[in-house]
Write a protein that holds these residues in place. Structure first.
Motif, PDB file in Angstrom:
ATOM      1  N   ILE A  64      58.071  42.776   1.315  1.00  0.00           N
ATOM      2  CA  ILE A  64      57.227  42.661   2.501  1.00  0.00           C
ATOM      3  C   ILE A  64      57.416  41.256   3.061  1.00  0.00           C
ATOM      4  CG2 ILE A  64      54.908  42.882   3.460  1.00  0.00           C
ATOM      5  CD1 ILE A  64      55.758  45.410   2.085  1.00  0.00           C
ATOM      6  N   THR A  75      55.337  45.936  13.363  1.00  0.00           N
ATOM      7  CA  THR A  75      55.700  46.261  11.986  1.00  0.00           C
ATOM      8  C   THR A  75      57.019  47.015  12.009  1.00  0.00           C
ATOM      9  OG1 THR A  75      53.380  46.385  11.288  1.00  0.00           O
ATOM     10  CG2 THR A  75      55.028  47.427   9.865  1.00  0.00           C
ATOM     11  N   ILE A 109      50.275  50.211   4.881  1.00  0.00           N
ATOM     12  CA  ILE A 109      50.499  48.786   5.127  1.00  0.00           C
ATOM     13  C   ILE A 109      49.740  48.384   6.380  1.00  0.00           C
ATOM     14  CG2 ILE A 109      52.221  46.997   5.585  1.00  0.00           C
ATOM     15  CD1 ILE A 109      54.221  48.690   4.009  1.00  0.00           C
ATOM     16  N   ILE A 122      48.575  47.734   1.146  1.00  0.00           N
ATOM     17  CA  ILE A 122      49.101  46.368   1.248  1.00  0.00           C
ATOM     18  C   ILE A 122      48.607  45.798   2.574  1.00  0.00           C
ATOM     19  CG2 ILE A 122      51.193  44.947   1.424  1.00  0.00           C
ATOM     20  CD1 ILE A 122      52.629  47.142  -0.226  1.00  0.00           C
TER      21      ILE A 122
END
Length: 220
Positions: free
Chosen positions: A3, A87, A118, A150
């Motif tokens: 990430i 993202t 996420i 996350i």
């Protein structure tokens, strides 16, 4: 899985709040700065293995990301006049946008698979908001808890405050100074569903933004 999270700096904000900054002085031409942003992202990712969470993206940068990274799906959400959360997810992985709203000012962009969720966030400073921002975010994450969550982004809070709210349920890695001699950028990984192996990394890039990128390797 890797990430990468980075507040890449929206030029309009820097011109408004820090008009004498070194970044503006070093990059009078915004296109040159954005090209350097793209280069740093390129050098920091592993194709097919990295999810990239960006804050303060301009429309110009969003367009450049789509053109430069055909191996990624570039999800985005407009949260200001020229301010986007972005993202990027590997195209081979079936991520989709979750349209649910957290109810927190500014905004979050949420993507999910059948296993992961996420949350890319750019939180406003608590002093500018009557809602307890971190507590509300933590509660939201508990309300729909069938995936490994996350949370990545610019929290605008020091690490002690973030740990007080999230440490019971999340790994809260220390990355070092990410913004003006303090850490306010984070990648939090939910505990408890599986054994986690993680490795935090601060990317000391050239100063094209007032934030440094943070990167986390997570093996679940």
């Amino acid at each position: 899985m890797y990430i990468l999270s980075w507040n890449v700096l929206l030029r309009e904000y820097e011109e408004k709040y820090y008009p004498c900054s070194e970044i503006l002085k070093n990059y009078p031409v915004e296109t040159i700065r954005l090209n350097h942003v793209i280069k740093i992202i390129k050098n920091s990712i592993h194709i097919d293995e990295t999810v990239v969470c960006l804050q303060e993206c301009s429309l110009d940068l969003l367009t450049m990301l789509k053109e430069t990274f055909p191996q990624f799906t570039v999800h985005n959400k407009k949260i200001g006049e020229n301010d986007y959360l972005v993202t990027m997810t590997p195209i081979r992985v079936d991520f989709s946008i979750d349209p649910v709203e957290t109810g927190i000012p500014h905004s979050q962009l949420i993507v999910k698979t059948n296993r992961f969720r996420i949350i890319n966030c750019h939180l406003i400073p608590q002093k500018h908001c009557d809602i307890p921002i971190l507590a509300r975010l933590n509660q939201f994450c508990k309300e729909e808890n069938d995936k490994i969550t996350i949370i990545a982004g610019d929290f605008n809070e020091k690490i002690g405050v973030v740990k007080n709210e999230f440490l019971n349920d999340y790994i809260v890695p220390y990355f070092g100074y990410t913004y003006r001699y303090k850490q306010i950028d984070y990648i939090l990984v939910e505990r408890g569903k599986n054994d986690l192996i993680y490795c935090p990394l601060l990317i000391k890039s050239i100063r094209v933004s007032d934030h440094y990128p943070v990167k986390l390797f997570v093996k679940i």
